[in-house]
Design a protein around this motif. Structure first.
Motif, PDB file in Angstrom:
ATOM      1  N   VAL A   1       0.852  -1.256  -0.067  1.00 52.52           N
ATOM      2  CA  VAL A   1      -0.083   0.238   0.109  1.00 52.52           C
ATOM      3  C   VAL A   1       0.908   1.201   0.023  1.00 52.52           C
ATOM      4  O   VAL A   1       1.396   1.590   0.858  1.00 52.52           O
TER       5      VAL A   1
ATOM      6  N   PRO B   1       1.843   5.482  -0.542  1.00 54.17           N
ATOM      7  CA  PRO B   1       1.182   6.741  -0.466  1.00 54.17           C
ATOM      8  C   PRO B   1       1.135   7.331  -1.876  1.00 54.17           C
ATOM      9  O   PRO B   1       2.211   7.210  -2.660  1.00 54.17           O
TER      10      PRO B   1
ATOM     11  N   ASN C   1      -1.997   3.733  -4.440  1.00 54.78           N
ATOM     12  CA  ASN C   1      -2.788   2.853  -4.244  1.00 54.78           C
ATOM     13  C   ASN C   1      -3.496   2.850  -2.782  1.00 54.78           C
ATOM     14  O   ASN C   1      -4.118   1.869  -2.372  1.00 54.78           O
ATOM     15  N   ASP C   2      -3.376   3.947  -1.963  1.00 55.72           N
ATOM     16  CA  ASP C   2      -3.578   3.904  -0.611  1.00 55.72           C
ATOM     17  C   ASP C   2      -5.039   4.700  -0.254  1.00 55.72           C
ATOM     18  O   ASP C   2      -5.003   5.424   0.359  1.00 55.72           O
ATOM     19  N   THR C   3      -5.902   3.625  -1.208  1.00 54.34           N
ATOM     20  CA  THR C   3      -7.324   4.042  -0.767  1.00 54.34           C
ATOM     21  C   THR C   3      -8.106   2.795  -0.534  1.00 54.34           C
ATOM     22  O   THR C   3      -7.741   1.760  -0.965  1.00 54.34           O
ATOM     23  N   GLU C   4      -9.146   2.885   0.479  1.00 51.44           N
ATOM     24  CA  GLU C   4      -9.849   1.603   0.592  1.00 51.44           C
ATOM     25  C   GLU C   4     -10.457   1.115  -0.439  1.00 51.44           C
ATOM     26  O   GLU C   4     -10.736  -0.097  -0.937  1.00 51.44           O
TER      27      GLU C   4
ATOM     28  N   THR D   1       2.332  -2.675   4.538  1.00 53.15           N
ATOM     29  CA  THR D   1       2.495  -1.398   4.831  1.00 53.15           C
ATOM     30  C   THR D   1       3.811  -0.847   4.041  1.00 53.15           C
ATOM     31  O   THR D   1       4.812  -1.401   4.299  1.00 53.15           O
ATOM     32  N   TYR D   2       3.637   0.350   3.576  1.00 52.77           N
ATOM     33  CA  TYR D   2       4.806   1.038   3.012  1.00 52.77           C
ATOM     34  C   TYR D   2       5.874   1.006   3.879  1.00 52.77           C
ATOM     35  O   TYR D   2       5.674   1.479   5.070  1.00 52.77           O
TER      36      TYR D   2
ATOM     37  N   ALA E   1       3.760   6.154   5.459  1.00 56.00           N
ATOM     38  CA  ALA E   1       2.706   5.114   5.583  1.00 56.00           C
ATOM     39  C   ALA E   1       1.890   5.813   6.706  1.00 56.00           C
ATOM     40  O   ALA E   1       2.133   6.463   7.782  1.00 56.00           O
ATOM     41  N   ASP E   2       0.507   5.504   6.441  1.00 54.80           N
ATOM     42  CA  ASP E   2      -0.577   5.888   7.244  1.00 54.80           C
ATOM     43  C   ASP E   2      -0.884   4.898   8.201  1.00 54.80           C
ATOM     44  O   ASP E   2      -1.760   3.877   7.676  1.00 54.80           O
TER      45      ASP E   2
ATOM     46  N   MET F   1      -3.929   1.984   7.846  1.00 54.30           N
ATOM     47  CA  MET F   1      -3.716   0.420   7.474  1.00 54.30           C
ATOM     48  C   MET F   1      -4.519  -0.349   8.652  1.00 54.30           C
ATOM     49  O   MET F   1      -4.748  -1.508   8.191  1.00 54.30           O
TER      50      MET F   1
END
Length: 302
Positions: A232, A234, A237-240, A262-263, A285-286, A290
């Motif tokens: 994933v 940032p 592709n970091d969307t649900e 996780t990135y 990473a968020d 995650m």
């Protein structure tokens, strides 16, 4: 040619891994990859040829040592203000500086070897595989981008009764993956995005062959244990919506698992060693996102 004599280029053999297939495993990292993912944590794996690298944190400095600059026959390494400076345009990759360096600051990523030599190294830890259910994992780079070498290694591994797995980006002809699956005990397959244009922008390649290949495996190898992974990233592709679309594409079968990764930036220093820019500088990473995403993936029932 006998499988055991087949040659190829690798850059590392990592022992005692527990995150790259079942049990305790030895990972063989192949050189060369058809993708150029902006977040790649193994940039030294991308090219198919050995690469010279310089790690300044290990350098003893020219004032203390200076052996590399004295050994270089082309003048690619010079001393400026007491520090070694490297001109890549003058380097012929002869290896003189690497052989002269006592600290490992000068090094090569990648070397030629044979299937026989690799299998011998892997079998050194056979007792751990027996106890844990582990074995050999091919990784990279992309192992199947060296198809003759990788397939020979898988066949030889089965001859030696080693459990086999592969970590793959899936970007190569379907017939290569089809043959590999006949010798695999586990497939670890990355699906990064279903959006072709976005995939091209961030990896340098279309995702069409990749998606065709994983669908081929779903259809023709229904009992093969498969782990689908998505890093994933940032801004990529970091969307649900993006991640759940990938999850919905994957059949709900007991032998197929899905994991969102996780990135991380653990490979970033190696870009500097190779003289390349890191294209995701500042990305983070968020962790809260995650955590929520994994909860939704765990609850997914189709």
């Amino acid at each position: 040619m006998q499988d055991s004599k087949q040659k190829g280029i690798i850059f590392n053999i990592q022992k005692f891994s527990v995150h790259d297939g079942a049990g305790i495993r030895t990972i063989v990292f192949f050189k060369g990859c058809p993708l150029r993912c902006r977040w790649c944590s193994n940039p030294e794996s991308q090219l198919f040829t050995p690469e010279r690298a310089f790690n300044p944190t290990r350098c003893l400095t020219a004032a203390v040592c200076g052996r590399c600059s004295r050994a270089c026959p082309t003048g690619a390494i010079t001393v400026v203000d007491g520090m070694n400076c490297y001109n890549r345009a003058l380097c012929t990759s002869c290896g003189a500086c690497v052989n002269a360096c006592p600290s490992g600051a000068q090094s090569f990523y990648g070397y030629e070897t044979t299937v026989e030599e690799v299998i011998k190294k892997v079998e050194e830890d056979d007792v751990f595989y027996t106890r844990s259910g582990g074995g050999l994992t091919l990784s990279g780079g992309e192992a199947l981008a060296q198809p003759e070498f990788a397939l020979a290694m898988l066949r030889e591994a089965k001859y030696h009764r080693l459990s086999t797995a592969i970590e793959t980006c899936g970007c190569y002809p379907t017939e290569v993956l089809d043959e590999a699956c006949h010798y695999l005990d586990q497939l670890i397959f990355d699906v990064k995005s279903l959006d072709d244009e976005k995939h091209k922008k961030f990896t340098g390649s279309s995702n069409k062959q990749i998606l065709q290949n994983i669908q081929h495996v779903f259809e023709h190898f229904p009992s093969l244990p498969i782990l689908i992974r998505t890093p994933v990233i940032p801004g990529f592709n970091d969307t649900e919506e993006e991640i759940m679309a990938i999850r919905r594409m994957i059949p709900l079968r007991p032998n197929i698992k899905y994991e969102a990764l996780t990135y991380h930036r653990m490979g970033q220093p190696k870009y500097g060693y190779l003289g390349r820019p890191y294209l995701l500088e500042g990305a983070k990473a968020d962790e809260a996102f995650m955590k929520e995403l994994r909860a939704k993936l765990d609850a997914y029932q189709g």
